[in-house]
Design a protein around this motif. Sequence first.
Motif, PDB file in Angstrom:
ATOM      1  N   ARG A 151       0.818  -1.209   0.000  1.00  0.00           N
ATOM      2  CA  ARG A 151       0.000   0.000   0.000  1.00  0.00           C
ATOM      3  C   ARG A 151       0.853   1.260   0.000  1.00  0.00           C
ATOM      4  O   ARG A 151       1.829   1.364   0.741  1.00  0.00           O
ATOM      5  CB  ARG A 151      -0.929   0.010   1.212  1.00  0.00           C
ATOM      6  CG  ARG A 151      -1.983   1.107   1.157  1.00  0.00           C
ATOM      7  CD  ARG A 151      -3.093   0.838   2.120  1.00  0.00           C
ATOM      8  NE  ARG A 151      -4.274   1.636   1.816  1.00  0.00           N
ATOM      9  CZ  ARG A 151      -5.471   1.400   2.313  1.00  0.00           C
ATOM     10  NH1 ARG A 151      -5.661   0.375   3.114  1.00  0.00           N
ATOM     11  NH2 ARG A 151      -6.493   2.167   2.000  1.00  0.00           N
ATOM     12  N   HIS A 152       0.474   2.204  -0.871  1.00  0.00           N
ATOM     13  CA  HIS A 152       1.169   3.491  -0.937  1.00  0.00           C
ATOM     14  C   HIS A 152       0.560   4.408   0.121  1.00  0.00           C
ATOM     15  O   HIS A 152      -0.484   5.032  -0.100  1.00  0.00           O
ATOM     16  CB  HIS A 152       1.004   4.096  -2.331  1.00  0.00           C
ATOM     17  CG  HIS A 152       2.055   5.096  -2.677  1.00  0.00           C
ATOM     18  ND1 HIS A 152       2.322   6.197  -1.883  1.00  0.00           N
ATOM     19  CD2 HIS A 152       2.928   5.166  -3.724  1.00  0.00           C
ATOM     20  CE1 HIS A 152       3.295   6.894  -2.426  1.00  0.00           C
ATOM     21  NE2 HIS A 152       3.689   6.301  -3.538  1.00  0.00           N
ATOM     22  N   GLN A 153       1.227   4.493   1.259  1.00  0.00           N
ATOM     23  CA  GLN A 153       0.669   5.214   2.399  1.00  0.00           C
ATOM     24  C   GLN A 153       0.495   6.704   2.117  1.00  0.00           C
ATOM     25  O   GLN A 153      -0.503   7.315   2.528  1.00  0.00           O
ATOM     26  CB  GLN A 153       1.565   5.013   3.626  1.00  0.00           C
ATOM     27  CG  GLN A 153       1.739   3.559   4.054  1.00  0.00           C
ATOM     28  CD  GLN A 153       0.457   2.939   4.590  1.00  0.00           C
ATOM     29  OE1 GLN A 153      -0.516   3.626   4.856  1.00  0.00           O
ATOM     30  NE2 GLN A 153       0.458   1.628   4.745  1.00  0.00           N
ATOM     31  N   ILE A 154       1.447   7.328   1.425  1.00  0.00           N
ATOM     32  CA  ILE A 154       1.391   8.773   1.201  1.00  0.00           C
ATOM     33  C   ILE A 154       0.236   9.134   0.280  1.00  0.00           C
ATOM     34  O   ILE A 154      -0.585  10.010   0.586  1.00  0.00           O
ATOM     35  CB  ILE A 154       2.726   9.278   0.617  1.00  0.00           C
ATOM     36  CG1 ILE A 154       3.860   9.073   1.626  1.00  0.00           C
ATOM     37  CG2 ILE A 154       2.614  10.749   0.232  1.00  0.00           C
ATOM     38  CD1 ILE A 154       5.221   9.478   1.110  1.00  0.00           C
ATOM     39  N   LEU A 155       0.143   8.450  -0.879  1.00  0.00           N
ATOM     40  CA  LEU A 155      -0.950   8.749  -1.811  1.00  0.00           C
ATOM     41  C   LEU A 155      -2.310   8.425  -1.203  1.00  0.00           C
ATOM     42  O   LEU A 155      -3.291   9.133  -1.441  1.00  0.00           O
ATOM     43  CB  LEU A 155      -0.752   7.967  -3.109  1.00  0.00           C
ATOM     44  CG  LEU A 155       0.296   8.509  -4.081  1.00  0.00           C
ATOM     45  CD1 LEU A 155       0.348   7.654  -5.342  1.00  0.00           C
ATOM     46  CD2 LEU A 155       0.018   9.958  -4.430  1.00  0.00           C
ATOM     47  N   THR A 156      -2.357   7.360  -0.406  1.00  0.00           N
ATOM     48  CA  THR A 156      -3.614   7.012   0.255  1.00  0.00           C
ATOM     49  C   THR A 156      -4.026   8.109   1.229  1.00  0.00           C
ATOM     50  O   THR A 156      -5.193   8.518   1.275  1.00  0.00           O
ATOM     51  CB  THR A 156      -3.471   5.677   1.007  1.00  0.00           C
ATOM     52  OG1 THR A 156      -3.123   4.648   0.073  1.00  0.00           O
ATOM     53  CG2 THR A 156      -4.780   5.302   1.688  1.00  0.00           C
ATOM     54  N   ALA A 157      -3.061   8.609   2.015  1.00  0.00           N
ATOM     55  CA  ALA A 157      -3.357   9.677   2.965  1.00  0.00           C
ATOM     56  C   ALA A 157      -3.808  10.949   2.246  1.00  0.00           C
ATOM     57  O   ALA A 157      -4.739  11.630   2.687  1.00  0.00           O
ATOM     58  CB  ALA A 157      -2.125   9.965   3.824  1.00  0.00           C
ATOM     59  N   VAL A 158      -3.156  11.263   1.117  1.00  0.00           N
ATOM     60  CA  VAL A 158      -3.544  12.446   0.338  1.00  0.00           C
ATOM     61  C   VAL A 158      -4.964  12.288  -0.193  1.00  0.00           C
ATOM     62  O   VAL A 158      -5.773  13.230  -0.140  1.00  0.00           O
ATOM     63  CB  VAL A 158      -2.556  12.673  -0.823  1.00  0.00           C
ATOM     64  CG1 VAL A 158      -3.091  13.734  -1.783  1.00  0.00           C
ATOM     65  CG2 VAL A 158      -1.193  13.100  -0.288  1.00  0.00           C
ATOM     66  N   THR A 159      -5.281  11.088  -0.709  1.00  0.00           N
ATOM     67  CA  THR A 159      -6.622  10.832  -1.240  1.00  0.00           C
ATOM     68  C   THR A 159      -7.675  10.972  -0.152  1.00  0.00           C
ATOM     69  O   THR A 159      -8.714  11.621  -0.345  1.00  0.00           O
ATOM     70  CB  THR A 159      -6.692   9.424  -1.852  1.00  0.00           C
ATOM     71  OG1 THR A 159      -5.715   9.312  -2.887  1.00  0.00           O
ATOM     72  CG2 THR A 159      -8.073   9.150  -2.431  1.00  0.00           C
ATOM     73  N   LYS A 173       1.842   0.882  -4.217  1.00  0.00           N
ATOM     74  CA  LYS A 173       3.017   1.542  -4.771  1.00  0.00           C
ATOM     75  C   LYS A 173       3.772   0.636  -5.743  1.00  0.00           C
ATOM     76  O   LYS A 173       4.656   1.105  -6.461  1.00  0.00           O
ATOM     77  CB  LYS A 173       3.939   2.029  -3.659  1.00  0.00           C
ATOM     78  CG  LYS A 173       4.532   0.949  -2.771  1.00  0.00           C
ATOM     79  CD  LYS A 173       5.417   1.593  -1.712  1.00  0.00           C
ATOM     80  CE  LYS A 173       6.029   0.568  -0.785  1.00  0.00           C
ATOM     81  NZ  LYS A 173       6.876   1.185   0.264  1.00  0.00           N
TER      82      LYS A 173
END
Length: 239
Positions: free
Chosen positions: A15-23, A163
Amino acid sequence: MIYTKENFPEIASERHQILTAVTYGLFGLLFVAMLVLLVALPLSIQLEHNSQLSKNEMIFNAIYFPLVLCGIWGLYKNYQRHRRKKVILIYIDRDGLHHQQFDGTIKSVLYKELGKSTEPYINDIDRKIGTKYSPSYIFGFKDGVRVPIHFSTAENGLSYIPKNRNQLIAHFLKGAALFCPHLKVSPAVYSDYFIDPNTLEFNKKAQGITYFIIFIILIAVLLGIDLLTKYTMGFSLLF
């Protein structure tokens, strides 16, 4: 490494933590903005210049705000229902692609179920170009009907963004070549996701070079526009 049907490994998503958090953050901001418009805007208009609420405004509020509250509660319950179906893991094994949901349900696209294309000029495994309303995705055919093959999900506050998405796609294509070699993959699938059609390996270096070239072209275009406005209109957009 050359894989066989016996030693074909399983690969799981990361899991892409940064993009998920941004989304999730953007979805949260959108929700807050909606609340402000629904709640604060009517009140600010009614209380403009510190005026007292009229009888008609009080009747309006008595009807409007309970309806807004019911709507918010309905959205919350709907989110809770969909939350149990959100994807928490994507993995590929010798059987195919699998989406594991929060409630334990597993939805799969199996190699043995994929068949030949029934549409002219469309390969057995192809891709649909995305639009501003929907992202691009890969698809195959099952019983003559298109079957989407998703390696990420985009459902507002329930998105799952890996990711290693391109690596998942490459591994899926390796399995397709091994377990259903009669299927033809579109060259566009290889090029779009930076996959070598000969080795079926994800070329991360090629992806990085492509993104760098796009970045340079974008900067050049912005500078060109800036120079054009500077010498034709007398002002600069960037400097």
